[in-house]
Each structure stands twice: as structure tokens, then as C-alpha cells.
Write a protein that holds these residues in place. Structure first.
Motif, PDB file in Angstrom:
ATOM      1  N   ALA A  80      16.284 -42.624  31.692  1.00 35.39           N
ATOM      2  CA  ALA A  80      14.764 -42.371  31.325  1.00 35.39           C
ATOM      3  C   ALA A  80      14.681 -41.146  30.804  1.00 35.39           C
ATOM      4  O   ALA A  80      15.121 -40.242  31.179  1.00 35.39           O
ATOM      5  CB  ALA A  80      13.995 -43.134  32.635  1.00 35.39           C
ATOM      6  N   LEU A  81      13.379 -40.686  30.412  1.00 29.78           N
ATOM      7  CA  LEU A  81      13.103 -39.336  30.069  1.00 29.78           C
ATOM      8  C   LEU A  81      12.808 -38.653  31.409  1.00 29.78           C
ATOM      9  O   LEU A  81      12.558 -39.358  32.269  1.00 29.78           O
ATOM     10  CB  LEU A  81      11.884 -39.417  29.130  1.00 29.78           C
ATOM     11  CG  LEU A  81      11.838 -40.005  27.866  1.00 29.78           C
ATOM     12  CD1 LEU A  81      10.559 -40.131  26.991  1.00 29.78           C
ATOM     13  CD2 LEU A  81      12.867 -39.576  26.832  1.00 29.78           C
ATOM     14  N   TRP A  82      13.195 -37.453  31.151  1.00 29.95           N
ATOM     15  CA  TRP A  82      12.629 -36.320  32.208  1.00 29.95           C
ATOM     16  C   TRP A  82      11.453 -36.561  32.875  1.00 29.95           C
ATOM     17  O   TRP A  82      10.962 -36.198  33.907  1.00 29.95           O
ATOM     18  CB  TRP A  82      13.081 -35.060  31.867  1.00 29.95           C
ATOM     19  CG  TRP A  82      12.028 -34.474  30.887  1.00 29.95           C
ATOM     20  CD1 TRP A  82      12.203 -34.648  29.393  1.00 29.95           C
ATOM     21  CD2 TRP A  82      11.281 -33.584  31.171  1.00 29.95           C
ATOM     22  NE1 TRP A  82      11.096 -33.803  28.962  1.00 29.95           N
ATOM     23  CE2 TRP A  82      10.602 -33.084  29.948  1.00 29.95           C
ATOM     24  CE3 TRP A  82      11.036 -32.777  32.182  1.00 29.95           C
ATOM     25  CZ2 TRP A  82       9.540 -32.573  29.681  1.00 29.95           C
ATOM     26  CZ3 TRP A  82       9.668 -31.739  31.990  1.00 29.95           C
ATOM     27  CH2 TRP A  82       8.886 -31.618  30.955  1.00 29.95           C
ATOM     28  N   THR A  83      10.258 -36.752  31.893  1.00 33.22           N
ATOM     29  CA  THR A  83       8.931 -36.902  32.123  1.00 33.22           C
ATOM     30  C   THR A  83       8.671 -38.433  33.015  1.00 33.22           C
ATOM     31  O   THR A  83       7.562 -38.601  33.529  1.00 33.22           O
ATOM     32  CB  THR A  83       8.074 -37.110  31.049  1.00 33.22           C
ATOM     33  OG1 THR A  83       8.504 -38.177  30.198  1.00 33.22           O
ATOM     34  CG2 THR A  83       8.182 -35.730  30.333  1.00 33.22           C
ATOM     35  N   LYS A  84       9.794 -39.215  33.298  1.00 33.01           N
ATOM     36  CA  LYS A  84       9.493 -40.374  33.670  1.00 33.01           C
ATOM     37  C   LYS A  84      10.673 -40.446  34.844  1.00 33.01           C
ATOM     38  O   LYS A  84      10.948 -41.856  35.360  1.00 33.01           O
ATOM     39  CB  LYS A  84       9.653 -41.531  32.776  1.00 33.01           C
ATOM     40  CG  LYS A  84       8.489 -41.767  31.643  1.00 33.01           C
ATOM     41  CD  LYS A  84       8.779 -42.931  30.894  1.00 33.01           C
ATOM     42  CE  LYS A  84       7.395 -42.919  30.006  1.00 33.01           C
ATOM     43  NZ  LYS A  84       7.397 -44.127  28.985  1.00 33.01           N
ATOM     44  N   GLY A  85      11.173 -39.475  35.529  1.00 29.64           N
ATOM     45  CA  GLY A  85      12.060 -39.616  36.267  1.00 29.64           C
ATOM     46  C   GLY A  85      13.484 -39.557  36.034  1.00 29.64           C
ATOM     47  O   GLY A  85      14.504 -39.841  37.223  1.00 29.64           O
TER      48      GLY A  85
END
Length: 344
Positions: free
Chosen positions: A330-335
């Protein structure tokens, strides 16, 4: 002595001028030149792994790793079909890359220290964070890999998988019966015919290989992940400018997802006022030229292939038969761990 000093300064000035010229026009890549002269990218892929790289029933190559090569081709040629795929085994993938028979290796390959420092190859970027797991028959009534003491385990030889398997059993004081095969195809067939109790490979691979079993529903993937398997495309050492193109292809796709730019809206996004989006799509700046490409290189990738999330979803994610969760991908903004470096 004065004449020698003057000549030295002249030579230095010429060298600086050459470097500045390359900086303005984009670093020279012998590989990129060869690809353009040939008119197609040559990509080393798996050939048998569902979701990642194999021909479909019509003979068209599909999969997550395949699509990455199509993204590179789109950046170079504005045409994702200008790719020749070469099926490779775990045993011959590195020698084929080293010999120059392929331009890039995009074949579920783990980035390790020994491979990075001893094989004459460079890894561009981790495009799939994976880990090794185990598959067993439900009838075995095993719920954990720690219950596999004295089990016969099918594994492909010459891989990090084989080494991790031995380490895991040894560290947990378990007895192991390793059944090795030259190819993953042979190992899977042996497991399917009950020649061993379990099959082990990267967790992503287990979901893909399970689809090829006689009765996929009779098998489960155990919860343990016993290793770190950062999968990355690889290139030959010695052509940093080519490695940059491969690396930034991945980052372009990740940044596009984070910025909300996708295959369907990329044309509308050309009108965006957001600086990050304008730089990514080539509306502002000369970032494509610094790669030796056109400034709309990332636009070409997104228009032809989509962003990282789109590629993940329909190849291996919930929109695919594999249904692999994004998890660490997942993106870093979503964990997650996917983090695109800034285009600026």
C-alpha cells in the motif's frame, strides 16, 4: 610548467563542458540507444507465474512484472507493445541479463546483498514487498508452518527460497526433507501429485501457483511469512542512466497513484494547477530530458498502463483471481511501504 598547467586547465574546462552538455540533454545511456535502434525493449520475465508474468491463452504476455516492462516501453516509444518478452528460469535469469540478451529483468526477483554486490547487476527499485510462505493441503490439518516438523517440502533449487527454508527449519529445531527441482513448474507439479507435503515460495507466488493445481480449493496458504523478499527489476551494472529510467518508471507510477492521477483522468490532469502533477506529467520542467526521454514520459506511462495501484489491482489484487491484499505494498500514506521519490 606553465604550458602544462594551461593544458590541464583547458582539459578540465572541456570535461566540465561535456558534463554540462550531458546534464542539459540527459545522461547518455548505451542501453537506451540500443533499445531505440532496435525498436523494442527486450524484457526477461517469468513465463509461468500467474498474475506476474506469463502468456494468456491467446499468447499475449500479461502480469504485474510484464506490465512494468510495458510501462518502460511506453516511456521510450509511447507504445507499450514495443516489448519482446523472454521467459527465464531462476537459474538462468542473471546470466541472461549479464550477457546482454535482455535489457531489463522483471521476474519476481529478490534484491539481496550478494546479488547486488557479486553478480554485476543493479536493482532499480522495490516494486513488490514480499515474503516466503508455505502452501499445504487442507487435509493435512496443519494451521502453522511450525507444525511441519519432518515434512517433505517441494522447493525450487538455486533460489533464496531454498536457503530460507533450510534456515527456518534449523532455527526452529525442526527436521526437514527437502525435495528440490530445477524449475518452479516441476516443483508445483510434484506438490500437486503428492510427492511432498508442502510447497514453499514467495507468498505472492503461492497464490499464483495455487490456481494451477488440480483442485485449488483443496489447498491453503499458511499464515507465517519467514523472510523478507523485496522484489525488484534489475539491470546490468555500468549504465546508470538506464538504471535511472527503470527506477523512475516505478516512481512515476507510485507518485501517480498518490496524486490521484490514473489511466482514465490523466488527460484532464494535464490542466491541473497542482505543481506536483504538472511536473509529473511534463507540463512544467524538463525532467524527461534529464532521463534522455521526452518530457511527457510519465504521462505516456500512465496513459498506457495506469498508476501503481491500477496495475496491482487487476494483476494480483482484489480485481484478479489471486486477490492478494495490498499490505506492505500500500502507499506510505495508507500504512504501506510504497513511497515515490519526488519529481522536482
Amino acid at each position: 610548467m606553465l604550458k602544462g598547467l594551461i593544458m590541464k586547465r583547458v582539459a578540465t574546462a572541456i570535461a566540465i563542458a561535456i558534463l554540462l552538455a550531458f546534464g542539459a540533454q540527459g545522461a547518455f545511456s548505451q542501453t537506451l540507444k540500443a533499445v531505440k535502434d532496435r525498436g523494442e525493449l527486450v524484457c526477461g520475465a517469468n513465463g509461468t507465474l500467474a498474475g506476474f508474468g506469463m502468456p494468456d491463452p491467446q499468447g499475449n504476455w500479461v502480469g504485474f512484472d510484464v506490465e512494468f516492462c510495458r510501462a518502460i516501453a511506453a516511456a521510450i516509444f509511447n507504445d507499450p507493445t514495443e516489448v519482446k518478452f523472454v521467459p527465464l528460469t531462476a537459474a538462468n535469469r542473471f546470466t541472461t541479463l549479464q550477457s546482454g540478451e535482455i535489457d531489463v529483468l522483471s521476474r519476481n526477483t529478490t534484491w539481496t546483498m550478494s546479488r547486488d554486490t557479486q553478480l554485476g547487476v543493479d536493482f532499480a527499485a522495490v516494486n513488490f514487498y514480499d515474503g516466503q510462505g508455505f502452501m499445504v493441503r487442507k487435509s493435512l490439518k496443519v494451521n502453522s508452518a511450525l507444525e511441519l516438523n519432518d515434512a517433505a517440502v517441494c522447493v525450487q533449487q538455486g533460489t533464496t527460497t531454498e536457503l530460507n527454508l533450510a534456515d527456518y527449519f534449523r532455527s526452529n529445531h525442526m527436521s526437514l526433507k527437502t525435495v528440490t527441482f530445477a524449475t518452479a513448474d516441476e516443483a508445483v507439479k510434484a506438490y500437486d501429485t503428492s510427492r511432498c507435503d508442502s510447497y514453499t515460495t514467495d507468498s505472492s507466488g503461492l497464490y499464483g501457483e495455487r490456481l494451477r493445481l488440480t483442485n485449488p480449493g483443496d489447498h491453503i496458504v499458511l499464515p507465517e511469512i519467514i523472510s523478507k523478499e523485496p522484489l525488484s527489476p534489475a539491470v546490468r551494472q555500468g549504465d546508470d542512466a538506464w538504471e535511472d529510467i527503470v527506477r523512475w518508471t516505478h516512481y512515476a507510477m507510485v507518485n501517480a497513484e498518490e496524486l490521484g492521477v490514473n489511466k482514465n483522468n490523466v488527460d484532464d490532469m494535464l490542466k491541473s494547477d497542482a505543481p506536483d502533477i504538472r511536473r509529473l506529467l511534463g507540463v512544467e520542467g524538463q525532467f524527461g530530458e534529464s532521463l534522455g526521454l521526452t518530457n511527457d514520459w510519465a504521462y505516456r506511462i500512465i496513459k498506457a498502463v495506469g498508476n501503481y495501484g491500477e496495475s496491482f489491482e487487476h494483476n494480483v489484487g482484489q480485481g484478479s483471481p489471486l486477490k492478494i491484499a495490498r499490505g506492505l505494498n500500500a502507499l506510505w500514506t495508507k500504512g504501506g511501504l510504497q513511497y515515490g521519490l519526488p519529481v522536482r
